[in-house]
Design a protein around this motif. Structure first.
Motif, short mmCIF file in Angstrom:
data_model
loop_
_atom_site.label_atom_id
_atom_site.label_comp_id
_atom_site.label_asym_id
_atom_site.label_seq_id
_atom_site.Cartn_x
_atom_site.Cartn_y
_atom_site.Cartn_z
N LYS A 23 0.83 -1.19 0.00
CA LYS A 23 0.00 0.00 0.00
C LYS A 23 0.87 1.25 0.00
CE LYS A 23 -4.16 -1.70 2.30
NZ LYS A 23 -5.05 -1.51 3.43
N LYS A 24 1.99 1.18 0.72
CA LYS A 24 2.88 2.35 0.78
C LYS A 24 3.53 2.60 -0.58
CE LYS A 24 3.94 2.18 5.67
NZ LYS A 24 5.00 2.14 6.68
N ALA A 77 3.03 5.97 -2.56
CA ALA A 77 4.20 6.75 -2.94
C ALA A 77 4.19 7.03 -4.45
CB ALA A 77 5.47 6.01 -2.54
N ALA A 78 3.79 6.05 -5.25
CA ALA A 78 3.73 6.24 -6.70
C ALA A 78 2.64 7.25 -7.06
CB ALA A 78 3.46 4.90 -7.38
N ALA A 79 1.53 7.19 -6.37
CA ALA A 79 0.44 8.14 -6.64
C ALA A 79 0.85 9.55 -6.25
CB ALA A 79 -0.82 7.71 -5.90
N LEU A 80 1.51 9.70 -5.12
CA LEU A 80 1.96 11.02 -4.69
C LEU A 80 3.04 11.56 -5.62
CD1 LEU A 80 2.01 10.68 -0.79
CD2 LEU A 80 0.39 11.95 -2.21
N ALA A 137 2.66 14.94 -7.73
CA ALA A 137 3.62 16.01 -7.52
C ALA A 137 4.29 16.42 -8.84
CB ALA A 137 4.68 15.57 -6.51
N SER A 138 4.54 15.46 -9.70
CA SER A 138 5.20 15.80 -10.97
C SER A 138 4.26 16.58 -11.88
CB SER A 138 5.71 14.55 -11.66
OG SER A 138 4.62 13.74 -12.07
#
Length: 60
Positions: A2-3, A7-10, A14-15
């Motif tokens: 899940k992390k 992290a990939a979604a964030l 962000a990009s």
């Protein structure tokens, strides 16, 4: 797991959020180029025609 997904979604969010630019866009004005024609070229053809007509009248 899940992390990693979080992290990939964030990272993706962000990009795309930082992809913009704060500087104002530069708008270039179109360049207008005027062709200059000399006045002698505009009068050359009528003068040449006048000379030819004068020569034809003088020869007859």
């Amino acid at each position: 797991m899940k992390k990693l997904v979080l992290a990939a979604a964030l990272a993706a969010a962000a990009s795309t959020a930082s992809a913009g630019n704060l500087a104002e866009p530069i708008v270039e004005a179109p360049v207008v180029v005027e062709q200059t024609t000399s006045s002698s070229s505009g009068i050359l053809v009528p003068l040449l025609l006048l000379v030819l007509v004068g020569a034809a009248v003088a020869s007859s």
